[in-house]
Write a protein that holds these residues in place. Structure first.
Motif, PDB file in Angstrom:
ATOM      1  N   ARG A 139      57.565  42.756  48.493  1.00 33.26           N
ATOM      2  CA  ARG A 139      57.205  41.331  48.494  1.00 33.26           C
ATOM      3  C   ARG A 139      57.351  40.729  47.098  1.00 33.26           C
ATOM      4  O   ARG A 139      56.941  39.598  46.860  1.00 33.26           O
ATOM      5  N   HIS A 140      57.915  41.515  46.175  1.00 34.11           N
ATOM      6  CA  HIS A 140      58.183  41.050  44.802  1.00 34.11           C
ATOM      7  C   HIS A 140      56.923  40.521  44.118  1.00 34.11           C
ATOM      8  O   HIS A 140      56.951  39.508  43.423  1.00 34.11           O
ATOM      9  N   VAL A 141      55.818  41.223  44.355  1.00 35.39           N
ATOM     10  CA  VAL A 141      54.542  40.849  43.738  1.00 35.39           C
ATOM     11  C   VAL A 141      54.478  41.443  42.339  1.00 35.39           C
ATOM     12  O   VAL A 141      54.714  42.643  42.149  1.00 35.39           O
ATOM     13  N   LYS A 142      54.157  40.626  41.357  1.00 30.56           N
ATOM     14  CA  LYS A 142      53.956  41.118  39.997  1.00 30.56           C
ATOM     15  C   LYS A 142      52.520  41.627  39.897  1.00 30.56           C
ATOM     16  O   LYS A 142      51.577  40.877  40.185  1.00 30.56           O
ATOM     17  N   TYR A 143      52.347  42.879  39.503  1.00 34.90           N
ATOM     18  CA  TYR A 143      51.011  43.460  39.498  1.00 34.90           C
ATOM     19  C   TYR A 143      50.845  44.459  38.357  1.00 34.90           C
ATOM     20  O   TYR A 143      51.802  45.017  37.844  1.00 34.90           O
ATOM     21  N   GLY A 144      49.601  44.665  37.972  1.00 34.25           N
ATOM     22  CA  GLY A 144      49.247  45.733  37.059  1.00 34.25           C
ATOM     23  C   GLY A 144      48.700  46.905  37.858  1.00 34.25           C
ATOM     24  O   GLY A 144      48.424  46.786  39.059  1.00 34.25           O
ATOM     25  N   TYR A 145      48.551  48.034  37.202  1.00 30.29           N
ATOM     26  CA  TYR A 145      48.033  49.197  37.923  1.00 30.29           C
ATOM     27  C   TYR A 145      47.189  50.053  36.990  1.00 30.29           C
ATOM     28  O   TYR A 145      47.268  49.954  35.769  1.00 30.29           O
ATOM     29  N   PHE A 146      46.358  50.886  37.611  1.00 25.27           N
ATOM     30  CA  PHE A 146      45.610  51.895  36.866  1.00 25.27           C
ATOM     31  C   PHE A 146      45.690  53.191  37.645  1.00 25.27           C
ATOM     32  O   PHE A 146      45.430  53.218  38.857  1.00 25.27           O
ATOM     33  N   ASP A 147      46.064  54.265  36.953  1.00 25.82           N
ATOM     34  CA  ASP A 147      46.152  55.588  37.573  1.00 25.82           C
ATOM     35  C   ASP A 147      44.765  56.217  37.568  1.00 25.82           C
ATOM     36  O   ASP A 147      44.285  56.688  36.538  1.00 25.82           O
ATOM     37  N   ILE A 148      44.112  56.252  38.724  1.00 24.48           N
ATOM     38  CA  ILE A 148      42.729  56.743  38.787  1.00 24.48           C
ATOM     39  C   ILE A 148      42.650  58.258  38.556  1.00 24.48           C
ATOM     40  O   ILE A 148      41.566  58.785  38.272  1.00 24.48           O
ATOM     41  N   LEU A 149      43.788  58.958  38.632  1.00 21.22           N
ATOM     42  CA  LEU A 149      43.789  60.389  38.332  1.00 21.22           C
ATOM     43  C   LEU A 149      43.666  60.654  36.837  1.00 21.22           C
ATOM     44  O   LEU A 149      43.356  61.769  36.429  1.00 21.22           O
ATOM     45  N   SER A 150      43.899  59.614  36.030  1.00 19.32           N
ATOM     46  CA  SER A 150      43.851  59.792  34.577  1.00 19.32           C
ATOM     47  C   SER A 150      42.441  59.659  34.022  1.00 19.32           C
ATOM     48  O   SER A 150      42.209  59.977  32.857  1.00 19.32           O
ATOM     49  N   ASP A 151      41.490  59.178  34.816  1.00 25.31           N
ATOM     50  CA  ASP A 151      40.132  58.952  34.312  1.00 25.31           C
ATOM     51  C   ASP A 151      39.150  59.103  35.459  1.00 25.31           C
ATOM     52  O   ASP A 151      38.989  58.200  36.282  1.00 25.31           O
TER      53      ASP A 151
ATOM     54  N   LYS B 288      32.068  50.517  25.484  1.00 28.21           N
ATOM     55  CA  LYS B 288      31.506  49.585  26.457  1.00 28.21           C
ATOM     56  C   LYS B 288      30.900  50.394  27.595  1.00 28.21           C
ATOM     57  O   LYS B 288      31.342  51.496  27.900  1.00 28.21           O
ATOM     58  N   ASP B 289      29.881  49.820  28.236  1.00 28.91           N
ATOM     59  CA  ASP B 289      29.310  50.529  29.381  1.00 28.91           C
ATOM     60  C   ASP B 289      30.331  50.530  30.510  1.00 28.91           C
ATOM     61  O   ASP B 289      31.272  49.720  30.549  1.00 28.91           O
ATOM     62  N   LEU B 290      30.141  51.444  31.468  1.00 28.73           N
ATOM     63  CA  LEU B 290      31.136  51.660  32.511  1.00 28.73           C
ATOM     64  C   LEU B 290      31.380  50.401  33.328  1.00 28.73           C
ATOM     65  O   LEU B 290      32.522  50.070  33.653  1.00 28.73           O
ATOM     66  N   SER B 291      30.324  49.678  33.654  1.00 25.86           N
ATOM     67  CA  SER B 291      30.482  48.472  34.467  1.00 25.86           C
ATOM     68  C   SER B 291      31.379  47.455  33.777  1.00 25.86           C
ATOM     69  O   SER B 291      32.242  46.833  34.413  1.00 25.86           O
ATOM     70  N   THR B 292      31.217  47.296  32.467  1.00 26.52           N
ATOM     71  CA  THR B 292      32.051  46.363  31.712  1.00 26.52           C
ATOM     72  C   THR B 292      33.497  46.837  31.701  1.00 26.52           C
ATOM     73  O   THR B 292      34.433  46.048  31.890  1.00 26.52           O
ATOM     74  N   ARG B 293      33.699  48.133  31.477  1.00 30.90           N
ATOM     75  CA  ARG B 293      35.057  48.695  31.491  1.00 30.90           C
ATOM     76  C   ARG B 293      35.741  48.445  32.827  1.00 30.90           C
ATOM     77  O   ARG B 293      36.910  48.030  32.879  1.00 30.90           O
ATOM     78  N   LEU B 294      35.019  48.701  33.911  1.00 27.98           N
ATOM     79  CA  LEU B 294      35.601  48.552  35.241  1.00 27.98           C
ATOM     80  C   LEU B 294      35.989  47.102  35.509  1.00 27.98           C
ATOM     81  O   LEU B 294      37.076  46.814  36.016  1.00 27.98           O
ATOM     82  N   GLN B 295      35.097  46.172  35.151  1.00 25.39           N
ATOM     83  CA  GLN B 295      35.387  44.770  35.416  1.00 25.39           C
ATOM     84  C   GLN B 295      36.569  44.288  34.580  1.00 25.39           C
ATOM     85  O   GLN B 295      37.400  43.505  35.055  1.00 25.39           O
ATOM     86  N   GLU B 296      36.661  44.771  33.350  1.00 23.77           N
ATOM     87  CA  GLU B 296      37.799  44.394  32.505  1.00 23.77           C
ATOM     88  C   GLU B 296      39.110  44.938  33.081  1.00 23.77           C
ATOM     89  O   GLU B 296      40.144  44.270  33.038  1.00 23.77           O
ATOM     90  N   LEU B 297      39.069  46.159  33.612  1.00 24.51           N
ATOM     91  CA  LEU B 297      40.265  46.720  34.251  1.00 24.51           C
ATOM     92  C   LEU B 297      40.652  45.913  35.486  1.00 24.51           C
ATOM     93  O   LEU B 297      41.831  45.610  35.695  1.00 24.51           O
ATOM     94  N   ILE B 298      39.661  45.569  36.300  1.00 24.32           N
ATOM     95  CA  ILE B 298      39.913  44.804  37.525  1.00 24.32           C
ATOM     96  C   ILE B 298      40.560  43.460  37.205  1.00 24.32           C
ATOM     97  O   ILE B 298      41.431  42.977  37.939  1.00 24.32           O
ATOM     98  N   GLU B 299      40.139  42.851  36.105  1.00 27.72           N
ATOM     99  CA  GLU B 299      40.620  41.513  35.749  1.00 27.72           C
ATOM    100  C   GLU B 299      41.789  41.546  34.761  1.00 27.72           C
ATOM    101  O   GLU B 299      42.183  40.500  34.228  1.00 27.72           O
ATOM    102  N   LYS B 300      42.338  42.714  34.527  1.00 28.69           N
ATOM    103  CA  LYS B 300      43.404  42.857  33.528  1.00 28.69           C
ATOM    104  C   LYS B 300      44.617  42.002  33.883  1.00 28.69           C
ATOM    105  O   LYS B 300      45.270  41.416  33.012  1.00 28.69           O
ATOM    106  N   GLN B 301      44.963  41.966  35.161  1.00 26.28           N
ATOM    107  CA  GLN B 301      46.020  41.078  35.644  1.00 26.28           C
ATOM    108  C   GLN B 301      45.561  40.438  36.943  1.00 26.28           C
ATOM    109  O   GLN B 301      44.616  40.922  37.582  1.00 26.28           O
ATOM    110  N   SER B 302      46.240  39.363  37.347  1.00 24.23           N
ATOM    111  CA  SER B 302      45.835  38.663  38.575  1.00 24.23           C
ATOM    112  C   SER B 302      45.824  39.607  39.768  1.00 24.23           C
ATOM    113  O   SER B 302      44.908  39.580  40.589  1.00 24.23           O
ATOM    114  N   VAL B 303      46.867  40.438  39.873  1.00 24.76           N
ATOM    115  CA  VAL B 303      46.925  41.444  40.941  1.00 24.76           C
ATOM    116  C   VAL B 303      46.843  42.816  40.284  1.00 24.76           C
ATOM    117  O   VAL B 303      47.668  43.154  39.432  1.00 24.76           O
TER     118      VAL B 303
END
Length: 329
Positions: A270-282, A229-244
């Protein structure tokens, strides 16, 4: 007698490691390496929780022959030795991975109910090997199992494969089979393939080095590789992977900078359920995300695909009460 030993001589190594009848965990560290300080504390905690296992701290630069024997190229590095044979390796400040490795090899030598309780409370159960292998082989569209890492291959065949994939501009993930003897031996049977390296594409074995060379020569390899996928699509999919979604340096368990650590702390408090991405990995994601959302620094926090901001903005939103209103909307 303590099961935590600070190595002071080669003779002490022979006594406590080479002739040991229980598993031994080696901690190769250096005083100048900041990650070692944190992991030394983790190492001591594990020694307390697993009294039937020996834990040996080795200042790597003071014992170059032992470091070379175990192919230690960076610190911290941890090696589990059983019957004078390295059976597992953890490189870097990976506390959870180290705890899992220790728990796995401590199982057969636990000597008290208290220790058994410590295992169940402090380490995730080790998954069935077949499940692990299935998860590993499907963890990326192109997954390679090599000796060493792409940056430091440990054999000529692995080096050739890495070079071929670079020439073909293939994005892939890798697993160092020298770091886990169970995976190394189990994968041979799982794949019904006796040698390494091995290449998996979309969860299916493509073959070893010679097969990949033939596929490249025939033109079939390019057709087998999943279209990126192009980078823009990858980024948007990562951003929307979880609500937070938090884009941080490191992981929530092991943040790699103070700002990321603070953000993780605020979300956890605050007991927020969230996903994360390690920007050092990519690095492509790391640099591309700055332009994609027009925000120059990390960490970044997103809610339902929209950028909330960085650490200071999140702090201000929490102080004003706006954060809780947005997250609960």
């Amino acid at each position: 007698m303590s099961n935590l030993i600070e190595l002071s001589s080669d003779a002490e190594f022979q006594k406590n490691v080479e002739t040991s009848n229980v598993p031994v965990v080696l901690n190769f560290w250096a005083s100048w390496a900041e990650p070692c300080k944190q992991m030394n504390d983790v190492f001591k905690e594990l020694a307390d929780k697993f009294p039937a296992v020996k834990f040996v701290q080795i200042e790597a630069e003071n014992f170059p022959d032992i470091s070379e024997q175990f192919e230690v190229e960076s610190v911290p590095s941890f090696i589990v030795v059983k019957n004078n044979k390295a059976v597992s390796r953890v490189e870097g400040a990976k506390a959870a991975e180290l705890a899992n490795a220790v728990a796995k090899y401590a199982k057969g030598v636990l000597t008290s109910n208290a220790t058994a309780n410590a295992v169940s409370q402090t380490a995730e159960p080790v998954r069935d090997l077949q499940s692990r292998l299935k998860a590993l082989t499907t963890s990326a569209p192109v997954m390679i199992f090599i000796k060493g890492t792409p940056q430091q291959p440990r054999c000529g065949f692995s080096r050739q494969l890495v070079e071929l994939l670079a020439e073909q501009n293939v994005r892939y993930s890798s697993f160092n089979i020298l770091a886990d003897e169970d995976v190394r031996q189990g994968l041979k049977e799982f794949s019904n393939w006796p040698t390494f390296p091995q290449v998996y594409i979309n969860g299916e074995l493509a073959g070893g080095l010679d097969i990949i060379k033939e596929l490249i020569a025939s033109g079939e390899f390019a057709e087998m590789i999943p279209k990126e996928k192009d980078l823009s699509t990858r980024l948007q999919e990562l951003i929307e992977k979880q609500s937070v979604m938090a884009f941080i340096k490191g992981t929530p368990q092991e943040p790699r900078c103070g700002f990321s650590r603070q953000l993780v702390g605020l979300l956890n408090d605050r007991h927020v359920k969230y996903g994360y991405f390690d920007i050092l990995s990519d690095d492509e994601v790391r640099q591309g995300l700055k332009s994609h959302v027009d925000w120059p620094t990390f960490p970044m926090l997103f809610y339902k695909g929209e950028l909330l901001g960085g650490l200071d903005i999140v702090k201000e939103m929490i102080a004003s009460g706006e954060f809780d209103q947005v997250i609960s909307a």
